[in-house]
Every structure is written in structure tokens, then in C-alpha cells.
Write a protein that holds these residues in place. Structure first.
Motif, PDB file in Angstrom:
ATOM      1  N   ILE A 176      23.362  14.153 -18.379  1.00 54.92           N
ATOM      2  CA  ILE A 176      23.995  12.934 -18.889  1.00 54.92           C
ATOM      3  C   ILE A 176      24.653  13.299 -20.213  1.00 54.92           C
ATOM      4  CG2 ILE A 176      23.660  10.542 -19.612  1.00 54.92           C
ATOM      5  CD1 ILE A 176      23.029  11.018 -16.656  1.00 54.92           C
ATOM      6  N   ARG A 177      25.957  13.101 -20.262  1.00 55.64           N
ATOM      7  CA  ARG A 177      26.722  13.413 -21.478  1.00 55.64           C
ATOM      8  C   ARG A 177      27.569  12.202 -21.842  1.00 55.64           C
ATOM      9  NH1 ARG A 177      27.578  19.295 -20.411  1.00 55.64           N
ATOM     10  NH2 ARG A 177      25.506  20.055 -20.898  1.00 55.64           N
ATOM     11  N   GLU A 178      27.377  11.715 -23.043  1.00 58.32           N
ATOM     12  CA  GLU A 178      28.156  10.568 -23.526  1.00 58.32           C
ATOM     13  C   GLU A 178      28.177   9.443 -22.499  1.00 58.32           C
ATOM     14  OE1 GLU A 178      31.972  11.944 -24.870  1.00 58.32           O
ATOM     15  OE2 GLU A 178      31.071  13.612 -25.962  1.00 58.32           O
ATOM     16  N   ARG A 179      27.013   9.114 -21.994  1.00 68.80           N
ATOM     17  CA  ARG A 179      26.816   8.044 -21.014  1.00 68.80           C
ATOM     18  C   ARG A 179      27.508   8.285 -19.683  1.00 68.80           C
ATOM     19  NH1 ARG A 179      27.508   2.582 -24.468  1.00 68.80           N
ATOM     20  NH2 ARG A 179      26.869   3.503 -26.427  1.00 68.80           N
ATOM     21  N   GLN A 180      27.832   9.517 -19.386  1.00 71.21           N
ATOM     22  CA  GLN A 180      28.447   9.861 -18.106  1.00 71.21           C
ATOM     23  C   GLN A 180      27.537  10.821 -17.352  1.00 71.21           C
ATOM     24  OE1 GLN A 180      32.269  11.611 -19.111  1.00 71.21           O
ATOM     25  NE2 GLN A 180      33.286   9.775 -18.342  1.00 71.21           N
ATOM     26  N   VAL A 181      27.484  10.637 -16.033  1.00 64.85           N
ATOM     27  CA  VAL A 181      26.775  11.588 -15.187  1.00 64.85           C
ATOM     28  C   VAL A 181      27.689  12.787 -15.009  1.00 64.85           C
ATOM     29  CG1 VAL A 181      25.856  12.007 -12.883  1.00 64.85           C
ATOM     30  CG2 VAL A 181      25.496   9.796 -13.977  1.00 64.85           C
ATOM     31  N   CYS A 182      27.191  13.950 -15.402  1.00 63.02           N
ATOM     32  CA  CYS A 182      27.963  15.186 -15.286  1.00 63.02           C
ATOM     33  C   CYS A 182      27.165  16.187 -14.450  1.00 63.02           C
ATOM     34  CB  CYS A 182      28.227  15.795 -16.663  1.00 63.02           C
ATOM     35  SG  CYS A 182      29.259  14.771 -17.718  1.00 63.02           S
ATOM     36  N   TYR A 183      27.878  17.119 -13.888  1.00 62.63           N
ATOM     37  CA  TYR A 183      27.233  18.190 -13.144  1.00 62.63           C
ATOM     38  C   TYR A 183      27.597  19.523 -13.755  1.00 62.63           C
ATOM     39  CZ  TYR A 183      25.728  14.819  -9.780  1.00 62.63           C
ATOM     40  OH  TYR A 183      25.112  13.748  -9.200  1.00 62.63           O
ATOM     41  N   LEU A 184      26.605  20.425 -13.750  1.00 60.10           N
ATOM     42  CA  LEU A 184      26.757  21.777 -14.277  1.00 60.10           C
ATOM     43  C   LEU A 184      26.435  22.747 -13.151  1.00 60.10           C
ATOM     44  CD1 LEU A 184      24.442  21.215 -17.345  1.00 60.10           C
ATOM     45  CD2 LEU A 184      26.925  21.085 -17.382  1.00 60.10           C
ATOM     46  N   LEU A 185      27.067  23.884 -13.177  1.00 54.26           N
ATOM     47  CA  LEU A 185      26.812  24.911 -12.176  1.00 54.26           C
ATOM     48  C   LEU A 185      25.591  25.722 -12.580  1.00 54.26           C
ATOM     49  CD1 LEU A 185      28.146  25.823  -9.571  1.00 54.26           C
ATOM     50  CD2 LEU A 185      29.489  27.428 -10.899  1.00 54.26           C
ATOM     51  N   LYS A 186      24.590  25.777 -11.725  1.00 53.35           N
ATOM     52  CA  LYS A 186      23.382  26.567 -11.984  1.00 53.35           C
ATOM     53  C   LYS A 186      23.524  27.973 -11.396  1.00 53.35           C
ATOM     54  CE  LYS A 186      19.261  24.959 -11.264  1.00 53.35           C
ATOM     55  NZ  LYS A 186      18.098  24.256 -10.670  1.00 53.35           N
ATOM     56  N   ALA A 187      24.012  28.049 -10.182  1.00 50.88           N
ATOM     57  CA  ALA A 187      24.080  29.319  -9.455  1.00 50.88           C
ATOM     58  C   ALA A 187      25.450  29.972  -9.669  1.00 50.88           C
ATOM     59  CB  ALA A 187      23.812  29.089  -7.974  1.00 50.88           C
ATOM     60  N   ARG A 188      25.772  30.190 -10.938  1.00 47.74           N
ATOM     61  CA  ARG A 188      27.097  30.683 -11.311  1.00 47.74           C
ATOM     62  C   ARG A 188      27.453  32.003 -10.608  1.00 47.74           C
ATOM     63  NH1 ARG A 188      30.554  29.064 -14.694  1.00 47.74           N
ATOM     64  NH2 ARG A 188      29.172  27.526 -15.581  1.00 47.74           N
ATOM     65  N   ARG A 189      26.572  32.969 -10.639  1.00 52.74           N
ATOM     66  CA  ARG A 189      26.860  34.274 -10.029  1.00 52.74           C
ATOM     67  C   ARG A 189      27.036  34.149  -8.514  1.00 52.74           C
ATOM     68  NH1 ARG A 189      24.273  38.129  -7.313  1.00 52.74           N
ATOM     69  NH2 ARG A 189      22.269  37.102  -7.496  1.00 52.74           N
ATOM     70  N   ALA A 190      26.129  33.409  -7.873  1.00 52.49           N
ATOM     71  CA  ALA A 190      26.202  33.244  -6.416  1.00 52.49           C
ATOM     72  C   ALA A 190      27.481  32.518  -6.015  1.00 52.49           C
ATOM     73  CB  ALA A 190      24.975  32.491  -5.913  1.00 52.49           C
ATOM     74  N   VAL A 191      27.859  31.498  -6.777  1.00 56.12           N
ATOM     75  CA  VAL A 191      29.085  30.752  -6.468  1.00 56.12           C
ATOM     76  C   VAL A 191      30.308  31.636  -6.678  1.00 56.12           C
ATOM     77  CG1 VAL A 191      30.580  28.854  -7.266  1.00 56.12           C
ATOM     78  CG2 VAL A 191      28.139  28.455  -6.858  1.00 56.12           C
ATOM     79  N   ARG A 192      30.331  32.371  -7.786  1.00 51.05           N
ATOM     80  CA  ARG A 192      31.463  33.264  -8.050  1.00 51.05           C
ATOM     81  C   ARG A 192      31.616  34.279  -6.906  1.00 51.05           C
ATOM     82  NH1 ARG A 192      30.100  35.081 -12.847  1.00 51.05           N
ATOM     83  NH2 ARG A 192      31.198  33.458 -13.955  1.00 51.05           N
ATOM     84  N   GLU A 193      30.507  34.859  -6.467  1.00 53.92           N
ATOM     85  CA  GLU A 193      30.558  35.837  -5.386  1.00 53.92           C
ATOM     86  C   GLU A 193      30.978  35.202  -4.060  1.00 53.92           C
ATOM     87  OE1 GLU A 193      26.921  38.076  -5.249  1.00 53.92           O
ATOM     88  OE2 GLU A 193      27.191  38.791  -7.304  1.00 53.92           O
ATOM     89  N   ALA A 194      30.440  34.025  -3.761  1.00 52.65           N
ATOM     90  CA  ALA A 194      30.784  33.343  -2.513  1.00 52.65           C
ATOM     91  C   ALA A 194      32.262  32.974  -2.486  1.00 52.65           C
ATOM     92  CB  ALA A 194      29.915  32.103  -2.326  1.00 52.65           C
TER      93      ALA A 194
END
Length: 95
Positions: free
Chosen positions: A66-84
Motif C-alpha cells: 500500500i503506497r499513498e493509499r493505493q494498492v500497488c504490486y511489486l515484483l518478487k521473483a525478479r530473476r525468474a521473471v527476467r529469465e522467463a
């Protein structure tokens, strides 16, 4: 390719919206992206995008913040996503 990356590659290939969301999060870095913006980028309604976000959270690919009253999403599996995404792009599977 490892099993996690293989499963992620398949998941991103079978639903272009997932790939679009992951690309946006990869570019955003640690700041993340508001849910409404991700839905817009993926061409999804917010309720449909919420379902996709839930799938990605269950797979431990993204995290919610939650950032500035907004629902936000962050990438957790950065390496796996980059590779995929790299595999999808280099193999021409995204076409």
C-alpha cells in the motif's frame, strides 16, 4: 531452464496480460505499480486484473504493498521473471 522458470514461462505465454504485468513491474523496479495502472496496461478490467494479481501472488511472483493509499504490486521473483521473459522473447514465442 529450471522448473520454476519453465512454469513461469508457460504461465506468461498462456496469458499475455500476465506477461504485460510482469514486464511493467520489472521496469518499475522497487517502486511497484498501482493496480489500476497495471490493469490499464494489460487491457483488463480491474476485477479481472485482481484475479490475475491473485494468481501471481499465489505463485510468489508479486507482492502487494500500500503506497499513498493505493494498492500497488511489486515484483518478487525478479530473476525468474527476467529469465522467463527473455526466453519468450528470444524464442519468438511472444509473437
Amino acid at each position: 531452464m529450471e522448473t520454476q522458470e519453465s512454469a513461469l514461462t508457460l504461465a506468461l505465454m498462456t496469458q499475455p496480460a500476465r506477461a504485460t504485468i510482469c514486464r511493467a513491474l520489472l521496469e518499475a523496479g522497487e517502486e511497484g505499480v498501482p493496480a489500476a495502472e497495471l490493469a490499464r496496461l494489460a487491457g483488463l478490467s480491474l476485477p479481472r486484473a485482481a484475479h490475475v494479481f491473485q494468481e501471481l501472488m499465489q505463485a510468489e511472483v508479486v507482492a502487494l504493498a500500500i503506497r499513498e493509499r493505493q494498492v500497488c504490486y511489486l515484483l518478487k521473483a525478479r530473476r525468474a521473471v527476467r529469465e522467463a521473459l527473455g526466453y519468450i522473447d528470444s524464442s519468438g514465442l511472444a509473437d
